[in-house]
Design a protein around this motif. Structure first.
Motif, mmCIF file in Angstrom:
data_model
loop_
_atom_site.group_PDB
_atom_site.id
_atom_site.type_symbol
_atom_site.label_atom_id
_atom_site.label_comp_id
_atom_site.label_asym_id
_atom_site.label_seq_id
_atom_site.Cartn_x
_atom_site.Cartn_y
_atom_site.Cartn_z
ATOM 1 N N SER A 22 79.519 30.443 53.700
ATOM 2 C CA SER A 22 78.680 29.383 53.871
ATOM 3 C C SER A 22 79.663 28.452 54.758
ATOM 4 O O SER A 22 79.015 27.602 55.536
ATOM 5 C CB SER A 22 78.710 28.580 52.323
ATOM 6 N N LEU B 233 79.037 29.520 58.437
ATOM 7 C CA LEU B 233 77.732 29.575 59.023
ATOM 8 C C LEU B 233 77.453 27.902 59.487
ATOM 9 O O LEU B 233 77.049 27.800 60.208
ATOM 10 C CB LEU B 233 76.714 30.172 57.916
ATOM 11 N N TYR C 299 76.435 26.746 62.967
ATOM 12 C CA TYR C 299 75.320 26.101 63.481
ATOM 13 C C TYR C 299 75.732 24.637 64.058
ATOM 14 O O TYR C 299 75.126 24.184 65.051
ATOM 15 C CB TYR C 299 74.375 25.657 62.242
ATOM 16 N N LEU D 87 81.612 35.883 60.250
ATOM 17 C CA LEU D 87 80.722 35.471 59.365
ATOM 18 C C LEU D 87 80.573 36.078 57.992
ATOM 19 O O LEU D 87 80.771 35.488 56.943
ATOM 20 C CB LEU D 87 79.404 35.369 60.108
ATOM 21 N N PHE E 84 69.327 34.370 65.041
ATOM 22 C CA PHE E 84 69.273 32.996 64.527
ATOM 23 C C PHE E 84 68.589 31.975 65.171
ATOM 24 O O PHE E 84 68.289 31.962 66.374
ATOM 25 C CB PHE E 84 70.885 32.563 64.442
ATOM 26 N N ILE F 105 67.238 33.007 59.661
ATOM 27 C CA ILE F 105 68.238 34.149 59.967
ATOM 28 C C ILE F 105 67.544 35.378 59.837
ATOM 29 O O ILE F 105 67.118 35.673 58.679
ATOM 30 C CB ILE F 105 69.372 34.089 59.445
ATOM 31 N N ALA G 268 72.879 30.726 52.553
ATOM 32 C CA ALA G 268 72.726 30.239 53.871
ATOM 33 C C ALA G 268 71.604 29.134 53.804
ATOM 34 O O ALA G 268 71.612 28.091 54.221
ATOM 35 C CB ALA G 268 71.625 31.282 54.560
#
Length: 985
Positions: free
Chosen positions: A32, A35, A39, A79, A91, A96, A115
């Motif tokens: 988490s 990710l 982003y 990841l 992505f 995803i 996610a």
């Protein structure tokens, strides 16, 4: 050094290719967090680093025996915690997509909820059947992407992929073909991933630290002891065999005394060993099947790279065997350059500054080695062994940030030494360390594997083995006690302990005495050098005194000590003392040339004197050359100038020497009433000048001094009683002369020589042998000047009165004594005497047999002289200059205690324990209690090793073979230490 899978061709430990029944589980908290960071980075640097991509695709290749960790694999591990081979990840802002086998999908299902919570995206799984090529699933992913695209139909979305990774395997080749034919705008996202991976979080830093911990322990506990054992025992072993043994230690950490779980570690590349003139500093280097070469002037390169949880570390060292001056110099420069590069890796600096710093060191200290310097100082390191975008070269303008990690690797390649042996003629040097950039300073996490000159330079003595056998035979005798035992069985304090206590008290007294003396300020003691002055050099008082010219040829006027040169039609006179050198040569056309170089005040060869300072701003002639067809005339001119110049220089030198003499009182001769005591048929040293046959003379004792004279009227010298500082009588015990030696307060002239030592001696026909066959008086062999001599301590001096120049050292003038090159297994050591007059050069006695060490310590201690020990020779001129420049800092910092080897070692150990005492245990990141327990077990095991003697034995064995050969101010004279072609016999 290329990244590889392990030697068996299996996937690196930690991959998630084991299927649904795998023991591996994804750390959802890390997933988490990362990710979200992924982003965020994509949004913040979309145009700058991600090619304005709206979609990002990463495809990981299948397992391969010889495969690096590519960026696709690195993203998997970063990841998800594991590498997922043959998996496609896509992505978008809302989804995803995973395209992989059913087994991998069962592992990845757990990330769906995380996610959604972390970045609000849905995870879509596309399960590929075993015999399916995946095209239908790829088309489904493309349709989903187009459906999410907000642009018009003619405006295709920008699709980011890793353009620099060639597709491997059927799945990835199909994916690449479909992607190129899908009418997307393609963009390369390599730079985005590089920047994403560049700054590591705490868990990543811990992984690299553990990897580095394994690397340097393999180097310290496996590589170095193995090399030393092979060389010590003169074994034959190939580079490839050394590589295999080292690799086994990496994948089985307990062999290197490291408590890390084997399933979490792997190699970054097969360990590299190179020697024997064949060197390759490129990352793809390999260990060949040639035997390790370790004769004199050889270089051995070793490189070790270990992974922990897929994170890389690297270390490389160069070891020098009986190094040549070029090898020593090159290594010192390389070490300084690498440290300069590491020093520039601070937040806010440009990456290019690191290489520029290294280059500047080489340009300053060894500009001739610039062509041999590697073109970069290393790269970034982490999940990838070589992180693109973080190359430490001169063109990389990226900014260094805290949390970045670098493999700082610098070397000199293809250096050439003057050797006929092809295995030592060509050599290279390499140093590499793993460096973590901190908020303030960099942390060299492989730094506990020493690269200091004293620890990588080896020198082995020819007769060492025989000496060790004799030492062992003596130490095993019934009446000897181990020197390491401080107390005997009845608890009485040993001599060694008493001496140590006395030396500690002497150190305190000496520092107090030195502080009081230095507090008086500068001016104590004689000046180190006295500027020379010369009278006005006048060849002719006026032009009418010049001799008539002879065909405008070079003339030598012996009477006026002048050389007349034909310049522009005139004879120009120059006093011969203004000429520095004169030489002649002949070309192929039988033309003869004479070249005259003059002394130019203000240059290194001719410093200013009082005469030249009067004429500042004058223009001086530097040199002249003349051509002639008469070689005989040229030869005569050169010879005449040299002879005249030699005569004038000798006369002026004697005049200058006499000018500095202290005026002596006049000798009062003994009258007829008291006949002087005479010793006849004596010889004198230094001898009187002159070319005639030397004749003996008579020494007479008069009222206030001695007089020595021969039958020649000009051979006479007077020595005043008040000028005698020390007098020595030495019988011909095991020598061919009996002597009487006077060491004076002030210089006198003996003939044309200025001296403080005058010796009278008589030769005996046979060497005198003491009755009873007793031992020779207390003394030791050493090299105080150019030849080995027997040096004898007296109640007030340390003397050597047989070989010239004589050695007479007054004990009361000694500040401290430093015993240098002292170490286990060393055949010789050096003794450096530091005088209370800090402007006086230290005296070094080289190549004293180690068998004399204890007796010298005992003598120094009984005469209340403070002594220290060091493992290498020190630059005393610089040390004394530092002390005299800032005496207060010297006093405040503890005075001479910086030489205290035991205190320095203790301080160093304490510092390492507090600042660099990190010794990681193998724990899962979420379990702090397990980390503490493992650390505790590590300490208990280490303590147990020490109790059993394992650790100390290893260190003793290592020190026994190692000599701190470099960093010396000068090497021992060749006359004292025989040269040899082999390291040992």
């Amino acid at each position: 050094m290329a990244d590889h899978r392990n030697a068996n061709g299996q996937p690196p430990k930690g991959t998630a290719s084991g299927g649904a029944g795998s023991m591996y589980s994804i750390n959802l908290e890390n997933f988490s967090k990362r990710l979200k960071a992924f982003y965020t980075h994509w949004n913040d640097h979309k145009a700058e680093l991600w090619g304005s991509s709206e979609v990002l695709a990463v495809a990981t290749p299948p397992p391969s025996e010889d495969l690096r960790y590519l960026k696709s694999s690195a993203l998997n591990i970063w990841l998800l915690g594991y590498e997922f081979p043959e998996t496609i990840m896509v992505f978008t802002k809302k989804q995803i997509h995973f395209l992989c086998s059913q087994k991998k999908v069962s592992l990845l299902d757990v990330v769906k909820k995380s996610a959604k919570e972390a970045v609000g995206v849905d995870v879509v799984m596309h399960v590929k059947a075993k015999n399916d090529d995946g095209t239908a699933l790829m088309d489904a992913i493309f349709r989903s992407i187009r459906a999410q695209h907000k642009g018009d139909e003619n405006d295709a979305p920008v699709f980011g992929y890793i353009a620099r990774e060639a597709p491997e395997g059927k799945l990835l080749e199909t994916w690449a073909d479909k992607l190129k034919s899908a009418s997307f705008q393609l963009a390369d996202i390599t730079n985005g991933l590089s920047d994403l991976f560049a700054v590591k979080d705490k868990e990543e830093l811990m992984n690299v630290k553990k990897a580095a911990y394994l690397s340097y322990n393999v180097m310290n506990n496996i590589v170095v002891p193995k090399l030393e054992n092979v060389i010590d025992e003169e074994k034959k072993i190939s580079h490839a065999a050394l590589m295999d043994e080292t690799e086994k230690a990496i994948v089985n950490p307990q062999l290197a005394k490291v408590k890390l779980k084997p399933e979490n570690v792997d190699i970054c590349y097969p360990p590299i060993f190179q020697s024997g003139g064949e060197f390759d500093l490129r990352p793809s280097a390999a260990s060949n099947d040639e035997n390790l070469y370790y004769d004199s002037a050889s270089v051995i390169l070793c490189a070790v790279g270990a992974r922990y949880n897929s994170y890389c570390s690297n270390i490389a060292r160069s070891y020098l065997i009986d190094a040549t001056p070029l090898q020593s110099k090159a290594y010192e420069v390389l070490l300084k350059a690498q440290e300069a590069a590491i020093g520039m890796l601070k937040p806010g600096n440009r990456i290019s500054a690191a290489y520029q710093a290294a280059l500047s060191v080489v340009e300053k200290d060894a500009p001739d080695l610039i062509p041999n310097l590697t073109k970069s100082a290393g790269t970034g390191i982490g999940l990838e062994f070589r992180e693109s975008g973080l190359n430490l070269n001169s063109k990389n303008d990226r900014v260094v940030k805290a949390g970045m990690i670098f493999n700082v690797s610098l070397g000199f390649q293809n250096l050439q030494s003057e050797s006929n042996n092809p295995k030592t003629r060509n050599f290279s040097l390499l140093l590499a360390d793993t460096v973590i950039v901190g908020e303030q300073n960099s942390d060299v996490v492989t730094g506990k594997s020493s690269k200091a000159v004293k620890d990588v330079a080896y020198s082995f003595n020819e007769d060492e083995e025989e000496e060790e056998k004799s030492v062992r035979a003596v130490s095993n005798g019934p009446d000897t006690l181990s020197k390491t035992v401080l107390r005997s069985d009845n608890n009485e304090i040993s001599k060694e302990e008493l001496r140590r206590q006395h030396q500690a008290e002497l150190a305190r007294q000496k520092n107090e005495e030195t502080a009081r003396r230095l507090a008086g300020g500068p001016g104590s003691g004689d000046s180190r050098a006295v500027s020379k002055t010369s009278a006005d050099l006048i060849a002719y008082k006026n032009v009418n005194d010049l001799p008539p010219p002879k065909n405008f040829m070079i003339q030598i006027d012996q009477k006026n000590e002048a050389v007349l040169l034909p310049i522009y039609g005139s004879m120009v006179p120059f006093h011969v003392a203004t000429i520095r050198t004169v030489s002649s040569q002949q070309d192929t056309n039988r033309n003869c040339f004479i070249r005259i170089i003059f002394n130019v005040p203000g240059t290194p060869f001719s410093p200013h004197d009082s005469n030249s300072l009067k004429n500042q701003g004058s223009i001086y002639l530097k040199e002249v050359s003349f051509r002639s067809k008469d070689p005989r005339h040229i030869s005569e001119v050169v010879q005449q100038i040299k002879t005249l110049r030699r005569h004038v220089v000798a006369r002026e030198s004697e005049k200058a020497e006499r000018a500095t003499l202290v005026t002596q009182e006049k000798l009062q001769l003994a009258g007829n009433r008291f006949k002087p005591i005479r010793l006849t048929d004596l010889w004198i040293r230094p001898v009187f000048g002159g070319r005639g046959r030397k004749i003996p003379g008579t020494l007479e004792a008069h009222v206030n001094g001695f007089r020595f004279g021969t039958t020649r009227a000009d051979e006479r010298v007077d020595i005043m009683y008040g000028n005698i500082k020390h007098a020595f009588f030495q019988p011909a015990e095991k020598e061919m002369i009996t002597l009487l030696h006077f060491h004076l307060h002030n210089h006198i002239m003996v003939g044309n020589k200025k001296t403080k030592d005058v010796q009278f001696y008589v030769e005996v026909m046979d060497v005198v042998q003491t009755l009873g066959g007793g031992k020779r008086e207390l003394g030791f062999h050493g090299v105080p000047y150019k030849a080995s001599a027997f040096i004898v301590p007296t109640s007030s001096c340390l003397v050597e009165l047989i070989e010239t120049p004589f050695l007479v050292v007054t004990l009361s003038e000694i500040e401290i004594v430093n015993l240098e090159r002292v170490g286990l297994g060393q055949k010789n050591f050096d003794l450096t005497i530091v005088f209370k007059d800090f402007k006086r050069d230290v005296l070094r006695i080289d190549s004293i047999p180690s068998t004399s060490l204890d007796s010298i310590k005992e003598w120094l201690d009984t005469t209340d002289l403070k002594y220290y020990e060091s493992r290498l020779n020190l630059n005393w001129r610089q040390i004394l200059k530092t002390i005299t420049d800032d005496p207060q800092s010297f006093i405040d910092n503890g005075g001479w205690e910086f030489l205290n080897l035991e205190a320095s070692d203790s301080d160093s150990e304490n510092t390492e324990d507090s600042d660099q005492g990190y010794e990681p245990s193998d724990v899962e990141p979420e379990s702090e209690s397990e980390d503490e327990d493992s650390d505790k077990l590590e300490r208990e095991a280490s303590n147990a090793d020490r109790e059993k003697g394992d650790e100390s034995d290893s260190e003793e064995e290592r020190r026994r073979r190692k000599m701190k050969a470099l960093g010396k101010s000068r090497a021992p004279p060749s006359s004292a230490i025989p040269k040899r072609s082999k390291l040992r016999r």
